[in-house]
Design a protein around this motif. Structure first.
Motif, short mmCIF file in Angstrom:
data_model
loop_
_atom_site.label_atom_id
_atom_site.label_comp_id
_atom_site.label_asym_id
_atom_site.label_seq_id
_atom_site.Cartn_x
_atom_site.Cartn_y
_atom_site.Cartn_z
N SER A 145 0.75 -1.23 -0.06
CA SER A 145 -0.09 -0.11 0.13
C SER A 145 0.95 1.08 0.03
O SER A 145 1.92 1.44 0.54
CB SER A 145 -0.90 -0.01 1.35
OG SER A 145 -1.63 1.00 1.49
N ARG A 146 0.39 2.33 -0.72
CA ARG A 146 1.25 3.67 -0.91
C ARG A 146 0.31 4.80 -0.08
O ARG A 146 0.71 5.71 -0.24
CB ARG A 146 1.48 4.07 -2.11
CG ARG A 146 2.30 2.93 -3.01
CD ARG A 146 3.66 2.91 -2.36
NE ARG A 146 4.31 1.85 -2.96
CZ ARG A 146 5.76 1.49 -2.67
NH1 ARG A 146 6.10 1.71 -1.57
NH2 ARG A 146 6.19 0.49 -3.34
N ILE A 147 -0.75 4.24 0.78
CA ILE A 147 -1.29 5.45 1.19
C ILE A 147 -0.43 5.99 2.46
O ILE A 147 0.07 5.15 3.25
CB ILE A 147 -2.56 4.57 2.01
CG1 ILE A 147 -3.61 4.26 0.90
CG2 ILE A 147 -3.36 5.48 2.94
CD1 ILE A 147 -4.88 3.51 1.49
N LEU A 148 -0.61 7.18 2.59
CA LEU A 148 0.22 7.86 3.80
C LEU A 148 -0.78 8.31 4.76
O LEU A 148 -1.52 9.30 4.74
CB LEU A 148 0.99 9.19 3.10
CG LEU A 148 1.73 9.02 1.75
CD1 LEU A 148 2.52 10.22 1.45
CD2 LEU A 148 3.03 8.05 2.22
N LEU A 149 -0.76 7.62 5.70
CA LEU A 149 -1.73 7.38 6.91
C LEU A 149 -1.33 8.78 7.61
O LEU A 149 -0.10 9.23 7.92
CB LEU A 149 -1.54 6.25 7.90
CG LEU A 149 -2.09 4.92 7.21
CD1 LEU A 149 -1.94 3.85 8.17
CD2 LEU A 149 -3.67 5.14 6.78
N THR A 150 -2.37 9.33 8.11
CA THR A 150 -2.38 10.42 9.14
C THR A 150 -3.42 10.27 10.31
O THR A 150 -4.19 9.21 10.21
CB THR A 150 -2.65 11.90 8.42
OG1 THR A 150 -3.93 11.83 7.93
CG2 THR A 150 -2.03 12.02 7.16
N GLY A 151 -3.39 11.26 11.24
CA GLY A 151 -4.11 11.10 12.24
C GLY A 151 -5.87 11.36 11.89
O GLY A 151 -6.68 10.96 12.55
N ARG A 152 -6.03 11.74 10.63
CA ARG A 152 -7.17 11.98 10.28
C ARG A 152 -8.04 10.57 9.74
O ARG A 152 -9.17 10.65 9.51
CB ARG A 152 -7.25 12.83 8.82
CG ARG A 152 -7.28 14.34 9.35
CD ARG A 152 -7.42 15.29 8.21
NE ARG A 152 -6.63 15.15 7.20
CZ ARG A 152 -5.37 15.44 6.94
NH1 ARG A 152 -4.73 16.23 7.74
NH2 ARG A 152 -4.83 15.36 5.65
N HIS A 153 -7.27 9.57 9.42
CA HIS A 153 -7.64 8.07 9.02
C HIS A 153 -8.05 7.46 10.52
O HIS A 153 -7.70 7.74 11.47
CB HIS A 153 -6.37 7.58 8.35
CG HIS A 153 -6.05 8.07 7.04
ND1 HIS A 153 -5.12 8.89 6.85
CD2 HIS A 153 -6.24 7.58 5.86
CE1 HIS A 153 -4.86 9.04 5.48
NE2 HIS A 153 -6.09 8.30 5.08
N THR A 154 -9.01 6.61 10.11
CA THR A 154 -9.98 5.97 11.19
C THR A 154 -8.98 5.04 11.75
O THR A 154 -8.03 4.57 11.17
CB THR A 154 -11.20 5.58 10.61
OG1 THR A 154 -10.96 4.34 9.68
CG2 THR A 154 -11.87 6.69 10.18
N LEU A 155 -9.48 4.46 13.08
CA LEU A 155 -8.63 3.29 13.68
C LEU A 155 -8.72 2.09 12.76
O LEU A 155 -7.72 1.46 12.61
CB LEU A 155 -9.41 3.02 15.04
CG LEU A 155 -8.89 1.91 15.63
CD1 LEU A 155 -7.56 1.84 16.25
CD2 LEU A 155 -10.06 1.45 17.03
N ALA A 156 -10.11 1.91 12.21
CA ALA A 156 -10.24 1.00 11.25
C ALA A 156 -8.99 0.88 9.92
O ALA A 156 -8.91 -0.09 9.54
CB ALA A 156 -11.63 0.58 10.77
N GLU A 157 -8.91 1.97 9.49
CA GLU A 157 -8.22 2.26 8.40
C GLU A 157 -6.50 1.81 8.88
O GLU A 157 -5.87 1.55 8.03
CB GLU A 157 -8.42 3.59 7.82
CG GLU A 157 -9.75 3.89 7.15
CD GLU A 157 -9.73 5.41 6.57
OE1 GLU A 157 -10.57 5.41 5.67
OE2 GLU A 157 -9.38 6.19 7.22
#
Length: 539
Positions: A448-460
């Motif tokens: 995955s190339r998704i750049l996670l941040t604090g705006r992403h949910t716990l499930a994500e």
């Protein structure tokens, strides 16, 4: 007008030495065919009027003849045997009486309308070909109905037209009652489907359905032969006929192809390229088509056609990929192995002809995604197929290669195609509802190339291949009794699944604080970029 097969040609559907008989001299009502003899219309007959004589075609060239043979072969492979209860088909060509009913048997609809129309070099007429194929069997004919656009008397009125229709049905009914078997040719007239407009129903003409009901009432041995470009509804009447043949629009060689299938010189091997539903309302696109105010919403998404019917577990008349044969086939020893470069999967299966006659089987390969998939997926998807011709008792190994990329789904978030990791199931089938063998295969997913941040949910975060393990470790490293209890409670975890991680970090009892979220996000970004994640501050 289209020329029929020329005198002296190698046409398989005409045995007459005197060449083609003009339609105007052929019987328009119940009549028995005799080679070299024609019977004129009865004076005052109300049956559908005959068309003008067809022009005599030029002498056939070798190229033209070979092209016509190719057209016949293609048509033979397109015929789909949908139903054959009691092995009513094939008919014996050397005995019995066969009633051919339906104007489409002598006035075939063999091509579409609009720009799809072509001028054939010759035309195999089903009725002619059935007579030529009968080698002792008696073949008789009744029109049963008139096709739209047929010529009518200038002084004809509505009452006369109604009387003529009744006469045609009664004539067909009498012929059916006195015959061993009925071949009932039904289908859509050309005016019902064409480019430039959409069909608003999938039913056969009401007059044809009424004819079917009358014929079945006097003779249960009925074989329905369909001619149509798009699918037609066969429910509920298909339960009342023992045999059903889908002929589609078979082109200039279609008449000989149908005669071959019906009398058994051709073993049918066609398969449905679309599902035949019980009702139009069952279609996955029914509620979103045709749209409004010039806009169409493709509301079915990836669940187009059989993918939607199968996902809904909807009962259908005949499923995608369905098609019967006059022989039987068995499958065994399915294996699925990745090729050396990992770009393809090599599927091998053994197929045996266990029947009494040679036949062609279409081996279909489907796949099902991981059971815990996080994306909308069809129940199964066709990934490939192969056809194989087998003699009785012959067995061969069939190989089909599936590209790994074909298993990918499009991620809107990442703006790229991705293969989801997990257990994929590969199936060998005779249709989307007739699965013979299944093999599970574990595949690694694309990173995955998704750049996670604090705006992403716990499930994500938990579902992310990099962020999930990092977050789980952070919870375990810094958990308190309260936070441990919250994460262990399945109800609480489900409640928090849709909450952004930034919000969870602000909870007083959370074991992950705002600074931890920033650090975790940086580690995920570094991993996605292929670099080393930054060291922990306390290391």
């Amino acid at each position: 007008m289209y020329p029929r097969c020329a005198p002296g040609s190698t046409c398989r559907c005409r045995a007459r030495a005197d060449g083609p008989t003009p339609r105007s001299s052929r019987p328009s009502r119940a009549a028995s065919w005799t080679p070299g003899r024609s019977t004129g219309r009865s004076p005052g007959s109300r049956s559908s009027p005959a068309a003008p004589p067809r022009p005599t075609p030029p002498p056939p060239t070798r190229c033209r003849t070979s092209h016509h043979e190719l057209a016949r072969t293609a048509a033979e492979r397109c015929v789909v045997l949908l139903k054959n209860d009691g092995e009513l088909l094939p008919l014996a060509p050397d005995s019995g009486t066969v009633a051919v009913i339906g104007e489409m048997a002598r006035t075939p609809r063999f091509q579409g309308a609009g720009s799809s129309q072509v001028t054939p070099t010759r035309l195999d007429v089903p009725l002619d070909c059935l007579n030529a194929a009968a080698n002792g069997a008696s073949v008789t004919f009744a029109a049963g109905y008139a096709l739209p656009g047929a010529e009518a008397d200038a002084d004809a009125d509505a009452d006369a037209d109604a009387d003529a229709t009744d006469d045609l049905v009664e004539e067909a009914e009498r012929l059916a009652a006195g015959s061993d078997t009925v071949l009932l040719f039904l289908g859509l007239p050309a005016q019902d489907e064409s480019e430039g407009f959409d069909r608003d129903h999938i039913d056969l003409p009401a007059a044809q359905v009424r004819l079917l009901e009358r014929v079945v009432a006097v003779n249960p041995r009925v074989v329905v032969v369909l001619s149509n470009g798009g699918v037609v509804r066969t429910a509920p009447w298909h339960d009342r006929v023992p045999a059903l043949v889908e002929g589609w629009l078979l082109g200039q060689g279609g008449g000989a192809a149908l005669a071959g299938v019906l009398f058994g010189s051709v073993n049918p091997s066609g398969r449905l390229a679309e599902t035949i539903p019980l009702r139009l309302e069952d279609s996955p696109s029914h509620l979103s088509f045709p749209g409004e105010e010039g806009h169409v919403r493709y509301g079915e998404g990836v669940f187009v056609g059989y993918r939607g019917y199968d996902k809904h577990r909807a009962e259908v008349a005949f499923p995608f990929g369905h098609g019967l044969s006059y022989t039987t086939f068995t499958y065994s020893a399915l294996t699925v192995l990745p090729e050396a470069d990992g770009a393809r999967l090599d599927l091998r299966v053994r197929v045996a002809n266990t029947g009494q006659r040679a036949g062609r089987e279409v081996v279909q390969i489907y796949s099902r995604g991981p059971a815990d998939s996080r994306v909308a997926r069809p129940e199964r998807e066709l990934r490939g197929f192969a056809s194989v011709e087998l003699a009785p008792d012959e067995e061969v190994e069939v190989r089909v290669s599936v590209d790994r990329a074909d298993l990918a789904h499009y991620s809107e978030r990442e703006a790229k195609w991705r293969v989801e990791g997990g257990v994929h199931h590969f199936e060998v089938a005779a249709s989307s509802r007739d699965i013979r063998l299944t093999v599970p295969v574990t595949l690694d997913g694309d990173p995955s190339r998704i750049l996670l941040t604090g705006r992403h949910t716990l499930a994500e975060w938990l579902e992310h291949p990099v962020g999930g393990p990092l977050l789980a470790e952070a919870f375990a490293h810094g958990r308190t009794d309260e936070s441990a209890g919250a994460m262990a409670d399945p109800v609480m975890r489900r409640f928090l699944a849709g909450v952004p991680l930034d919000v969870i970090a602000d909870f007083p009892q959370s074991s992950v604080g705002p600074e931890d979220v920033i650090t975790l996000s940086a580690k995920v970004a570094a991993e996605a970029a292929g670099g080393e994640p930054p060291a922990d501050d306390d290391e």
